[in-house]
Design a protein around this motif. Structure first.
Motif, PDB file in Angstrom:
ATOM      1  N   ARG A 130      -3.979  -5.817  -0.950  1.00 31.82           N
ATOM      2  CA  ARG A 130      -3.428  -5.906   0.500  1.00 31.82           C
ATOM      3  C   ARG A 130      -4.617  -7.236   1.257  1.00 31.82           C
ATOM      4  O   ARG A 130      -4.120  -8.046   1.857  1.00 31.82           O
ATOM      5  N   GLU A 176      -0.228   3.173   7.766  1.00 33.66           N
ATOM      6  CA  GLU A 176      -1.252   4.193   7.168  1.00 33.66           C
ATOM      7  C   GLU A 176      -1.214   5.715   7.614  1.00 33.66           C
ATOM      8  O   GLU A 176      -1.296   6.545   6.721  1.00 33.66           O
ATOM      9  N   VAL A 225      -8.211   0.672   7.228  1.00 34.72           N
ATOM     10  CA  VAL A 225      -7.191  -0.327   7.042  1.00 34.72           C
ATOM     11  C   VAL A 225      -7.339  -1.191   8.304  1.00 34.72           C
ATOM     12  O   VAL A 225      -6.818  -2.574   8.136  1.00 34.72           O
ATOM     13  N   GLN A 239     -12.294   1.675  -1.221  1.00 32.69           N
ATOM     14  CA  GLN A 239     -11.063   2.330  -0.835  1.00 32.69           C
ATOM     15  C   GLN A 239     -10.017   2.681  -1.900  1.00 32.69           C
ATOM     16  O   GLN A 239      -9.521   3.673  -1.813  1.00 32.69           O
ATOM     17  N   ASP A 240      -9.952   1.800  -2.646  1.00 32.57           N
ATOM     18  CA  ASP A 240      -9.058   1.851  -3.758  1.00 32.57           C
ATOM     19  C   ASP A 240      -9.415   2.724  -4.814  1.00 32.57           C
ATOM     20  O   ASP A 240      -8.569   3.532  -5.600  1.00 32.57           O
ATOM     21  N   THR A 272       0.834  -1.194   0.094  1.00 34.13           N
ATOM     22  CA  THR A 272      -0.100   0.019  -0.045  1.00 34.13           C
ATOM     23  C   THR A 272       0.855   1.081   0.122  1.00 34.13           C
ATOM     24  O   THR A 272       0.290   2.265  -0.056  1.00 34.13           O
ATOM     25  N   GLY A 328      -2.344  -1.018  -3.639  1.00 33.47           N
ATOM     26  CA  GLY A 328      -3.645  -0.785  -3.193  1.00 33.47           C
ATOM     27  C   GLY A 328      -4.256  -1.614  -2.006  1.00 33.47           C
ATOM     28  O   GLY A 328      -3.428  -2.876  -1.682  1.00 33.47           O
ATOM     29  N   TYR A 329      -5.458  -1.436  -1.709  1.00 36.16           N
ATOM     30  CA  TYR A 329      -6.082  -2.293  -0.652  1.00 36.16           C
ATOM     31  C   TYR A 329      -6.918  -3.589  -1.058  1.00 36.16           C
ATOM     32  O   TYR A 329      -6.899  -4.434  -0.172  1.00 36.16           O
ATOM     33  N   GLY A 360       0.441  -2.667   8.445  1.00 36.80           N
ATOM     34  CA  GLY A 360      -0.149  -2.101   7.515  1.00 36.80           C
ATOM     35  C   GLY A 360      -0.929  -0.661   8.180  1.00 36.80           C
ATOM     36  O   GLY A 360      -0.808   0.240   7.706  1.00 36.80           O
TER      37      GLY A 360
END
Ligand SMILES: Cc1cc2nc3c(=O)[nH]c(=O)nc-3n(C[C@H](O)[C@H](O)[C@H](O)COP(=O)(O)OP(=O)(O)OC[C@H]3O[C@@H](n4cnc5c(N)ncnc54)[C@H](O)[C@@H]3O)c2cc1C
Length: 382
Positions: free
Chosen positions: A70, A96, A240, A305-306, A55, A66-67, A92
């Protein structure tokens, strides 16, 4: 347009993450369980496989994947070791706040080493006076010339004894309503890990206490604006932190289903595998339903989120659903195994212990319901 398929790159990434988990993490699980400790070789392998870089933006040495990526990585790693996924998830969460709120200088100073796994991270919010009620924390700070002095104790901190970089939430000594976030580094005067917990599950990750005794933190380690610390911590935990727990829960659910399918097809009763019994089939079907539903909730929130959309409410739904389902699924997996589910040589006994630990981190199920209720009631509040 709604697209429920993973891209070709995401499918390839899942394949690579699974291979990594099965070859680099799975063989170390018995050792981690026995020692009740993080395995240094696993941490090194995570760094080499760039799992810590997912991330982090490319300009700071990361992969910028990105998430969703992840979540894929956490699910695949958790499928073989929830403890390792938990270590990576809190890493992570620890980085963040620097990615989101750090200034250019802080990003250049910390992120490249974190991306390589040379430095490890965590976040320290919880205190004995209440995890669900972080405002009741007592860790305080005061200005001293160009520095800040932090005093207090944080508990239940994942990676407490291995982290080099810690995002810490503290309140103004003179105004208990004012919270500020700081980056505290290993080796800073007055900062040390203390007691280490022995958990019932996730034994291969480290959880413990952090102590700040007149800990001197230079002004350049202030994270975000002074007085905006609660926002720094909650923004990271809301997306996150909860997203990471979804990954841990999904991997555990997948492992429970796979182990149950294997056992149900090998265990012979009445002359046939028990997978012929409708009661067992119902249990397997329910596990699959929960896994499918949890994946839809979790990956939808990560995709939002992305795209830069606010996703903390969607993650609260996904976190509640997947961690509850993982706990239910782990119990079902043990039940399917009959007496064998009580033996340590069968992995489902570990899954059951691990599932207990999934609940509280990044907020309990009760707190997820508080958040979801606030969300659904918002239009009715004037
Ligand atoms: C394995 C593990 C790893 C963790 N890692 C970290 C970490 O790295 N960093 C960190 O800062 N923290 C970490 N935590 C702490 C975690 O965030 C807290 O445990 C969690 O927020 C709950 O706080 P608590 O344990 O103090 O429980 P409490 O807040 O004391 O809650 C006790 C009970 O009261 C209920 N409750 C509380 N408030 C309400 C409410 N408003 N409505 C209804 N019910 C309520 C809770 O649901 C729970 O059942 C970790 C915890 C665990 C178990």
């Amino acid at each position: 347009m709604i697209d429920f398929t993973f891209t070709e790159e995401q499918e390839m990434f899942r394949k690579a993450a699974r291979e990594f988990a099965e070859t680099q993490v799975a063989p170390k699980v018995p050792e981690m369980e026995e020692a009740g400790k993080v395995n240094d070789e696993v941490v090194k392998a995570l760094g080499e496989a760039e799992m810590m870089a997912l991330t982090i933006p490319e300009e700071y040495g990361g992969l910028g994947l990105g998430y969703v990526a992840r979540l894929i990585a956490l699910e695949e790693i958790s499928r073989v070791s929830v403890a390792t996924a938990m270590m990576l998830q809190i890493f992570g969460l620890g980085i963040e706040p620097i990615i989101r709120f750090g200034n250019e200088e802080q990003k250049r100073r910390y992120l490249p080493g974190l991306a390589k796994g040379e430095r490890l991270a965590t976040v320290a919010v919880t205190e004995a006076t209440g995890g669900s009620d972080p405002k009741s924390g007592r860790t305080s700070y005061k200005r001293d010339g160009d520095d800040y002095i932090i005093n207090g104790r944080k508990c239940f901190i994942t990676n407490s004894h291995i982290a080099d970089t810690v995002t810490v939430l503290a309140k103004d000594e003179e105004d208990p309503e004012v919270f500020t976030a700081f980056i505290v580094e290993k080796g800073m005067e007055g900062f040390r890990p203390s007691h280490e917990e022995h958990k019932v599950g996730m034994r291969g990750c480290n959880t413990g206490e952090l102590v700040f005794e007149h800990c001197r933190v230079p002004r350049e380690n202030l994270l975000g604006e002074e007085g905006k610390g609660m926002r720094v911590a909650m923004a990271a935990i809301g997306e996150v932190g909860r997203g990471g727990m979804v990954g841990c829960a999904l991997g555990l659910q997948a492992a429970c289903l796979e182990a149950s399918l294997k056992f149900a097809n090998e265990r012979i009763l009445y002359g046939k595998p028990i997978s012929n019994l409708q009661t067992i089939q119902n249990k397997l079907a329910e596990m699959r339903i929960d896994l499918e539903a949890g994946r839809l909730l979790g990956y939808r929130a990560a995709a939002m989120q992305d795209r830069g959309m606010r996703s903390s409410n969607e993650f609260a739904v996904a976190k509640y659903f997947t961690t509850e389902a993982a706990q239910k699924g782990a119990k079902t997996a043990v039940d399917i195994h009959g007496g064998y589910g009580c033996l340590e040589e069968y992995p489902v006994s570990r899954y059951y212990r691990d599932s207990i630990v999934l609940g509280p981190s990044a907020g309990t199920s009760d707190i997820m319901k508080v958040i979801i209720a606030r969300w659904v009631l918002k239009p009715f509040r004037k």
